[in-house]
Design an enzyme around this catalytic site. Sequence first.
Site: not given
Length: 488
Positions: A310, A187, A282
């Site tokens: 995050k 994702y 990522d």
Amino acid sequence: MATGFSINEYPNVDQVYKDLRKLISLPIRSIRKNEMENIIQNYFETKCSKSKAMITKASEYIPGGVQHNLSFNFPFPLVFTKAAGAYLYDLDGNKYIDFLQAGGPTVLGSNPTSVRKKVIELLDSTGPVTGLFHEYEYKLAEKIVELVPSVEMFRMLGSGTEACMASIRVARLATKKKNIVKMGGAYHGWSDQLAYGLRIPGTRHFEANGVPRSIFKYTQEFYPNDLNSLESVLKRNRFFGGTAAVLIEPVGPESGTRPLDKDFNKGVRELCNKYGALLIFDEVVTAFRIGLSGAQGYFGVEPDLTVFGKVVAGGYPSAGGLGGKKEYMKYVSAGLQTGTKKALIGGTMAANPLSSLAGYFTLCEMEKTNACEKSGRAGDRLTKGLQKLIKKYNLPFVAFNQGSICHLETVGTMLLDIDIKKFWTIKKTIAEAHKRKHAMEEMGAAYMSEGLVTLAGSRLYTSAADTDAVIDDALKRFDRVFQKVEGV
């Protein structure tokens, strides 16, 4: 263990896959039906009635009643009113051990006092946003460049999704090639071009509702942990516009739910060099959780571009960013300079004073307190304890961890395989995945009823606030849940 990293011992990937294959070959074992009915009636309906009433009201104004996928828990979402360290508290006054940690960003634990004080000082002076430059934009960027060896420049953005979008635009400008290759099952946010091969490798466009298939003309996926699969895609792309970038999560898709061999990233780096593609990591989850130099520091592999999210804002909003070498980062320079063709990038709230300050002081506090190592030790203790419980009750469940990223697979929903060559089996596999997903939701509800907040009942993030006592308490609660599983 290398100093500063949360991973003490890398999982035995071959054994993990062997255990996972066995899990998905067996019938689903979830909470016994009568126990599930008791949990819903005696806990959710009785002890969470205020949450239910609020979610019912919210459903009149918010589709599904909540604004974020993480919030949607079976049988209904709970409303949380307080977060502190290792704990969460809901509207009805129930207390929980927090293994969600906001989906991963709060390595220090929820709402740390040291960062909160600095945020309050900022709100009393500058306020959360001005639309103009603030000193902590510079301080955060400087800190990230100092910590992450491959990053020479950093631009903050509004989210990990935005950062992934920016990374592939930069890659296309830098290489003058077209195709983007991602690892199947991963994702990378919800932008059109990357909503491909989600959750289960081989799904291609099947989960991308609302996105025209033509959007994926230059997006491909390869099978996790399979360098031959990646090279076959790279070879093919030479005749169809070339490969601009390979985009991967360095611990594996879905935060390592399908873990990668320890040397896999090195192999991907070599293939990117061979075919002239940029390597994009990522690190939305792994940057500053695996270690202050990211997963790339742990694996010893330098990507060309790194996507952040995050932890980069310490649990505050507008958490996203792109970092990399100067020769590539020039394509995301702000302002009206001419001379270099720039990637189209915006974001009014990006790099706001509040998020920049929170990110900077979070990283400073993590560095000062060895938070990555502490959270990793908690992850090891939790995982070993879960493995003992699984053995105690002779369950087919699988527990493993990459430091403070812990996995507890009870049904293996995302470990199913789709064979595109046998297209007639795809619908059946997706139906099986949805069936297993519901069983996973029931497990998540059972955990919640014992005061354990997890991510979708299958992933747990530990933090530096998780002392040995917290973990030991959590394991007693997991023990009570496992006693309610079918066949125990």
